[in-house]
Design an enzyme around this catalytic site. Sequence first.
Site, short mmCIF file in Angstrom:
data_model
loop_
_atom_site.label_atom_id
_atom_site.label_comp_id
_atom_site.label_asym_id
_atom_site.label_seq_id
_atom_site.Cartn_x
_atom_site.Cartn_y
_atom_site.Cartn_z
N GLU A 167 67.14 75.21 24.28
CA GLU A 167 66.58 73.65 24.91
C GLU A 167 66.58 72.80 23.40
O GLU A 167 65.93 72.00 23.04
CB GLU A 167 65.44 73.59 25.36
CG GLU A 167 65.22 74.36 26.40
CD GLU A 167 64.13 74.25 27.22
OE1 GLU A 167 63.13 73.21 27.08
OE2 GLU A 167 63.82 74.69 28.35
N GLU A 365 65.68 80.86 31.92
CA GLU A 365 64.08 80.88 32.28
C GLU A 365 63.86 80.01 33.60
O GLU A 365 64.66 79.04 33.89
CB GLU A 365 63.51 79.48 31.20
CG GLU A 365 63.10 80.27 29.79
CD GLU A 365 62.62 79.14 28.95
OE1 GLU A 365 61.58 78.16 29.36
OE2 GLU A 365 62.76 79.22 27.67
#
Length: 464
Positions: A167, A365
């Site tokens: 991220e 995720e």
Amino acid sequence: MKEYQFKEGFLWGGACSAVQCEGRSPEDGKQDNIWDQWYREDPGAFYQGVGPEVTSDFYHNYEQLIKMMRECGITSFRTSLQWARIISDRDGTVNRKGIGFYHRVIDALLDNGIEPILCLNHFDMPMYWMEKGGFECRETVDAFAAFARVCYGEFSGKVRRWVTFNEPVITPEQGYLYLHHYPLVQDGRRAAQVAYYIQLASSMAVEAYRQMGCSGQIGIVLNLTPTYCRNPEDERDRKAAYAADLFFNRSFLDPSVKGEYPADLVRILEENQAVPVHMEQELETIRRNTVDYLGVNYYHPRRVVHRSRPLESGTFMPDRYFEYYTPENCRMNKSRGWEIYEKGLYDIGVNIRDHYGNIPWMVTENGMGVQDEEQFLNEEGMVEDGYRVEFIKDHLRWLHKAIEEGCNCFGYHMWCPFDSWSWSNAYKNRYGFIRIDINDHARPSFKRSAAWFRRVSDGNRFTD
Ligand code: BG6
């Protein structure tokens, strides 16, 4: 009863990050990172004052947790290598004890039949580089590429799948715009510089991987948050969604997969005098070093509408181009304050298929953080987390549909197989199949969802 079958070899597993599970454990020579520093400066910024000191104590308890993960059906596991544990200073001195720890973890994973996936950066910046400006400083980028080389040299014989950054948009977004991560700066131009240098660092890490002749695959993990506008009939709303998508998804997706920035993003940065300092040769590095695969973290969608009035802000903020809104009657995970919208996963898959060459990708995720899970303990002391099973099933149905329609998804990882420390939310929300009592780390226990996930993983399928 409908059965959802996934193909042989589909990866079932979970992810965590070094800072969130290991505990500070400085005894092997780990240096401080930004989380250690922020906690020292302001413990009150962390939920109930719980800092990164112990987290899941994975540093000491990894053998037990790895065995338990395998019992939950985890057959691949992503964690990150902590830069400040492996490299001791700005001269690049390698800390052999830190390296030794990761070798032991990788060996334990392999011994238990779990494929390790290693990420080079998950929100952790050593303080010795933060003092120089972190990713605002060009030297840090070179240092990151050097760190990547050390890691490949040590571990690429045992590890076939790598990730440059987790991220990457979070550091500019939360650290340089929205004041949720250290260094708690709000400055759109600095955020753009940080974002650009992180992309360059990622591309240089890909370049190093190929130059060293490593034979596995290297990717990047992006939180691709699909953006929906309130009224698709309203051109102003469509433009708002387009801009938010440029800032928060395409700013890393396009350069990482296509090797170039979207022209409209560059135009917006120009309009706001926020184009980062850059060199033609660096852009060439980005062009040449695209990833082999994508990891996608998905938790919630982004809902936007056009701005009703201009944003009052002394600095350039992406929000100049849109406003957030919450649809009426949407389903919420109230603990986390995130909307639950399973179809988002399907929309991501279709977008990758249709606009990004159907590059191989996996869900790196997905998960449900729930507060006060103690309230669901049964008489045997097990958390009855049927809500977690329903959450996963709801997402897997859409993922299955995406794959049936040609999307190139090869795995599904839960965040996080065991309860872990969630940055400034600390231990507020629990995500695991394995419960960790933060007052008694030595005795992790299975939640009800663990056995269910094991059956899914063993059979590559689930039924409604
Ligand atoms: C992802 C991050 O954004 O979401 C993880 O990669 C994080 O580090 C996870 O823990 C869950 O979010 P949170 O804020 O509840 O921990």
